[in-house]
Enzyme design. Sequence first.
Site, PDB file in Angstrom:
ATOM      1  N   ARG A 199       1.037  -0.924   0.189  1.00 20.77           N
ATOM      2  CA  ARG A 199      -0.183  -0.090  -0.398  1.00 20.77           C
ATOM      3  C   ARG A 199       0.218   1.491  -0.069  1.00 20.77           C
ATOM      4  O   ARG A 199       2.361   0.924  -0.031  1.00 20.77           O
ATOM      5  CB  ARG A 199      -0.985  -0.488   1.498  1.00 20.77           C
ATOM      6  CG  ARG A 199      -1.790  -1.487   0.668  1.00 20.77           C
ATOM      7  CD  ARG A 199      -2.509  -1.157   2.544  1.00 20.77           C
ATOM      8  NE  ARG A 199      -2.935  -2.224   2.479  1.00 20.77           N
ATOM      9  CZ  ARG A 199      -4.175  -3.322   3.457  1.00 20.77           C
ATOM     10  NH1 ARG A 199      -3.482  -2.618   4.348  1.00 20.77           N
ATOM     11  NH2 ARG A 199      -4.637  -3.810   3.513  1.00 20.77           N
ATOM     12  N   ARG A 229     -15.132   1.885  21.781  1.00 16.00           N
ATOM     13  CA  ARG A 229     -14.847   2.042  20.030  1.00 16.00           C
ATOM     14  C   ARG A 229     -15.318   2.236  19.399  1.00 16.00           C
ATOM     15  O   ARG A 229     -14.096   3.788  18.698  1.00 16.00           O
ATOM     16  CB  ARG A 229     -13.498   1.192  19.707  1.00 16.00           C
ATOM     17  CG  ARG A 229     -12.717   0.168  21.226  1.00 16.00           C
ATOM     18  CD  ARG A 229     -12.103  -0.565  20.145  1.00 16.00           C
ATOM     19  NE  ARG A 229     -10.849  -1.032  20.895  1.00 16.00           N
ATOM     20  CZ  ARG A 229     -10.342  -2.282  20.601  1.00 16.00           C
ATOM     21  NH1 ARG A 229     -10.348  -2.958  19.448  1.00 16.00           N
ATOM     22  NH2 ARG A 229      -9.107  -3.385  20.923  1.00 16.00           N
ATOM     23  N   ARG A 289     -16.364 -10.583  16.423  1.00 13.00           N
ATOM     24  CA  ARG A 289     -15.863 -10.413  17.477  1.00 13.00           C
ATOM     25  C   ARG A 289     -15.837 -10.859  18.358  1.00 13.00           C
ATOM     26  O   ARG A 289     -15.203 -11.616  19.467  1.00 13.00           O
ATOM     27  CB  ARG A 289     -15.212  -9.027  17.826  1.00 13.00           C
ATOM     28  CG  ARG A 289     -14.448  -8.483  16.190  1.00 13.00           C
ATOM     29  CD  ARG A 289     -13.776  -7.104  17.086  1.00 13.00           C
ATOM     30  NE  ARG A 289     -12.851  -6.430  15.803  1.00 13.00           N
ATOM     31  CZ  ARG A 289     -12.265  -6.435  15.617  1.00 13.00           C
ATOM     32  NH1 ARG A 289     -11.072  -7.456  15.904  1.00 13.00           N
ATOM     33  NH2 ARG A 289     -11.158  -6.027  14.411  1.00 13.00           N
TER      34      ARG A 289
END
Length: 210
Positions: free
Chosen positions: A56, A149, A160
């Site tokens: 990237r 978050r 998750r």
Amino acid sequence: MYMRYFFRLFSAMAGPRPVVLSGPSGAGKSTLLKNLLKEYEGVFGFSVSHTTRSPRPGEENGKDYHYVTREYMQASIDKGEFIESAVFSGNMYGTSKASVQAVKDKNLICILDIDMQGVRAVKTTDLNPIYISIQPPSMNILEKRLRDRNTESEESLQKRLDAAQVDMEISKEPGIFDIVIVNDNLDDAYGKLKDALIEEIKKVQKNNLS
């Protein structure tokens, strides 16, 4: 979804014992690791992983990843040169035996931050690391940390949490980890992490002074 492929190392590695650090997202691994690297500068290092994806913008070969072709990586895997590897979003990723040894050759403790499947892969090798699991106090606290978050969708969050539940159960199995640290209080958890690594840390510091 990805698949893990397990491979065995055939020769013992010299240098400080590596550290396998595992645990679910939100357990506090990154914070504990950041504190460790800050206090013990010049003691720890990370192996550079291999990948078949393209770099990237801003990424450097040999620093961020070793960027290789699929043919090269598959051939290396077939030769048993990788500790663990994975296929994710169509690209291959993995930790090579040589990348870990390169860190150890610098008299640094190599940290492998890997998931539970990676832990099982390392168990089939002769790497002989210190296995440490960082766990949250409970699923409820973990869910609150992840939600606070505010960085992912509900679907991603649930994935998750499902993975974390499995991770927490496996961490209780005897013989998987040398130590399981429940991160209820950051200072206490950090103290336990240091205690688990202090012998290897002192060895590295002593060698650096000699």
